[in-house]
Design a protein around this motif. Structure first.
Motif, PDB file in Angstrom:
ATOM      1  N   ALA A  80      94.143 -23.683 -16.836  1.00 45.31           N
ATOM      2  CA  ALA A  80      94.756 -24.802 -17.549  1.00 45.31           C
ATOM      3  C   ALA A  80      94.402 -26.133 -16.903  1.00 45.31           C
ATOM      4  O   ALA A  80      94.328 -26.246 -15.674  1.00 45.31           O
ATOM      5  N   ALA A  81      94.196 -27.149 -17.726  1.00 43.93           N
ATOM      6  CA  ALA A  81      93.918 -28.490 -17.224  1.00 43.93           C
ATOM      7  C   ALA A  81      95.130 -29.026 -16.472  1.00 43.93           C
ATOM      8  O   ALA A  81      96.281 -28.760 -16.831  1.00 43.93           O
ATOM      9  N   VAL A  82      94.866 -29.779 -15.420  1.00 45.30           N
ATOM     10  CA  VAL A  82      95.926 -30.342 -14.590  1.00 45.30           C
ATOM     11  C   VAL A  82      96.186 -31.780 -15.010  1.00 45.30           C
ATOM     12  O   VAL A  82      95.241 -32.551 -15.180  1.00 45.30           O
ATOM     13  N   PRO A  83      97.453 -32.173 -15.201  1.00 47.57           N
ATOM     14  CA  PRO A  83      97.751 -33.555 -15.595  1.00 47.57           C
ATOM     15  C   PRO A  83      97.183 -34.569 -14.603  1.00 47.57           C
ATOM     16  O   PRO A  83      97.171 -34.331 -13.393  1.00 47.57           O
ATOM     17  N   ALA A  84      96.739 -35.697 -15.131  1.00 49.78           N
ATOM     18  CA  ALA A  84      96.078 -36.708 -14.305  1.00 49.78           C
ATOM     19  C   ALA A  84      96.976 -37.219 -13.183  1.00 49.78           C
ATOM     20  O   ALA A  84      96.497 -37.493 -12.074  1.00 49.78           O
ATOM     21  N   ASP A  85      98.272 -37.339 -13.448  1.00 55.16           N
ATOM     22  CA  ASP A  85      99.146 -37.882 -12.409  1.00 55.16           C
ATOM     23  C   ASP A  85      99.263 -36.934 -11.220  1.00 55.16           C
ATOM     24  O   ASP A  85      99.394 -37.371 -10.069  1.00 55.16           O
ATOM     25  N   LEU A  86      99.178 -35.636 -11.487  1.00 54.57           N
ATOM     26  CA  LEU A  86      99.223 -34.678 -10.389  1.00 54.57           C
ATOM     27  C   LEU A  86      97.920 -34.684  -9.598  1.00 54.57           C
ATOM     28  O   LEU A  86      97.913 -34.520  -8.369  1.00 54.57           O
ATOM     29  N   LEU A  87      96.805 -34.864 -10.297  1.00 54.46           N
ATOM     30  CA  LEU A  87      95.527 -34.994  -9.598  1.00 54.46           C
ATOM     31  C   LEU A  87      95.545 -36.227  -8.695  1.00 54.46           C
ATOM     32  O   LEU A  87      95.101 -36.180  -7.540  1.00 54.46           O
ATOM     33  N   ASP A  88      96.072 -37.321  -9.213  1.00 55.94           N
ATOM     34  CA  ASP A  88      96.168 -38.536  -8.408  1.00 55.94           C
ATOM     35  C   ASP A  88      97.032 -38.303  -7.167  1.00 55.94           C
ATOM     36  O   ASP A  88      96.711 -38.769  -6.066  1.00 55.94           O
ATOM     37  N   ALA A  89      98.129 -37.570  -7.334  1.00 59.02           N
ATOM     38  CA  ALA A  89      99.015 -37.289  -6.210  1.00 59.02           C
ATOM     39  C   ALA A  89      98.313 -36.431  -5.159  1.00 59.02           C
ATOM     40  O   ALA A  89      98.472 -36.654  -3.947  1.00 59.02           O
ATOM     41  N   ALA A  90      97.529 -35.465  -5.613  1.00 60.07           N
ATOM     42  CA  ALA A  90      96.824 -34.578  -4.682  1.00 60.07           C
ATOM     43  C   ALA A  90      95.735 -35.322  -3.918  1.00 60.07           C
ATOM     44  O   ALA A  90      95.371 -34.922  -2.804  1.00 60.07           O
ATOM     45  N   GLU A  91      95.220 -36.397  -4.490  1.00 62.95           N
ATOM     46  CA  GLU A  91      94.150 -37.166  -3.854  1.00 62.95           C
ATOM     47  C   GLU A  91      94.673 -38.322  -3.001  1.00 62.95           C
ATOM     48  O   GLU A  91      93.898 -39.019  -2.345  1.00 62.95           O
ATOM     49  N   ALA A  92      95.972 -38.529  -2.991  1.00 66.95           N
ATOM     50  CA  ALA A  92      96.565 -39.690  -2.322  1.00 66.95           C
ATOM     51  C   ALA A  92      96.235 -39.722  -0.841  1.00 66.95           C
ATOM     52  O   ALA A  92      96.101 -38.687  -0.190  1.00 66.95           O
ATOM     53  N   GLY A  93      96.099 -40.929  -0.315  1.00 69.62           N
ATOM     54  CA  GLY A  93      95.912 -41.109   1.113  1.00 69.62           C
ATOM     55  C   GLY A  93      94.486 -41.097   1.588  1.00 69.62           C
ATOM     56  O   GLY A  93      94.239 -41.141   2.806  1.00 69.62           O
ATOM     57  N   GLN A  94      93.525 -41.052   0.687  1.00 71.85           N
ATOM     58  CA  GLN A  94      92.120 -41.041   1.100  1.00 71.85           C
ATOM     59  C   GLN A  94      91.764 -42.355   1.808  1.00 71.85           C
ATOM     60  O   GLN A  94      92.148 -43.436   1.375  1.00 71.85           O
TER      61      GLN A  94
END
Length: 283
Positions: A33-47
């Motif tokens: 299943a596709a992952v919502p964009a806001d969750l992807l953004d959260a997983a990428e936070a802090g780069q």
């Protein structure tokens, strides 16, 4: 196999104890299943601005170890093709040393765990295997802009080849390696994908002797690593590691982390990745 992993119970454990990103990882592992964009953004936070992720909150210095850990989460989310992962992979490639290996920035000496301590030979071997693994499996998914590169590691083919030779040059004749246990399965995969089958097989023979005593977290990591590069469902080391997972699954469906129970969900997600039925769209 006398024991079988209870995937339904494992799923229930992640649903009950995981956060929103954990549940999104679970959903994609199960169904693609596709992952919502806001969750992807959260997983990428802090780069960090240069593309890595730091080992401690708000540090401006990227960590090889922390970046590889974050890539493993993004991989479960299907996010290796997004700009954040591309920048991270480019950062890893740029951090490779002239001898083909990796080391952490010296400024991290006070905060780095033992397996990532700057200047330590065992840590260097482990970091080389880990960075080489992610550049191997993610190269085609997250290649830099340009024509499709079909070599192993895609745009990072030369980097991965140098990493493989750096690893192979330190193996003992019996296949043992001068580093921590996880460096074994990461190295075996890097070498296998480079066509260095004898070196990879020697490492796997050492690992096979260790499987009956592996912690649940290590069994999950070993099996998930092999599964990620599609070694085949009946590959003997993968079968053995899955058997170990079946033996160590708890009654609540989860598995113990080696780093404290706050990481049990991460270990359980790895076990699910290792044991789930194949889903084409989930990579």
């Amino acid at each position: 196999m006398s024991a079988v992993v209870d995937l339904d119970a494992a799923v229930g454990f992640v649903v009950a104890h995981g956060d929103a990103v954990d549940r999104a990882r679970l959903s994609r592992l199960r169904t693609g299943a596709a992952v919502p964009a806001d969750l992807l953004d959260a997983a990428e936070a802090g780069q960090t601005p240069d593309g890595g992720w730091s080992a401690t909150l708000d540090s401006p210095v990227g960590s090889v170890d922390a970046t590889c850990y974050r890539l493993s989460e993004l991989d479960d989310l299907g996010a290796l093709g997004r700009p954040a992962a591309r920048r991270a992979l480019d950062w890893l490639a740029a951090r490779q040393l002239p001898d083909g290996g990796w080391d952490e920035d010296p400024s991290l000496a006070e905060v780095a765990p033992e397996w990532a301590r700057p200047g330590d030979p065992e840590a260097r071997f482990y970091l080389t295997a880990n960075a080489g693994f992610w550049l191997t499996v993610a190269g085609l998914d997250a290649r830099a802009a340009g024509p499709l590169d079909h070599r192993v590691g895609g745009a990072y083919a030369g980097v991965v080849q140098a990493a493989a030779h750096a690893v192979a040059g330190q193996l003992a004749p019996d296949g043992s390696w001068p580093s921590f246990l996880p460096a074994g399965w990461l190295s075996a995969v890097v070498l296998h994908r480079q066509g260095m089958y004898d070196e990879s097989a020697r490492i796997q023979a050492v690992l096979a002797e260790r499987v009956p005593r592996l912690s649940p977290a290590d069994a999950a990591w070993l099996a998930a690593t092999l599964r990620r590069v599609e070694v085949g469902e009946e590959q003997w080391l993968l079968v053995s590691a899955r058997r170990r997972l079946a033996e160590t699954q708890r009654s609540d469906g989860g598995w113990d982390s080696d780093d404290g129970h706050q990481f049990d969900v991460h270990t359980t997600l790895r076990a699910i990745r290792a044991c789930r039925p194949a889903v084409t769209s989930a990579g």
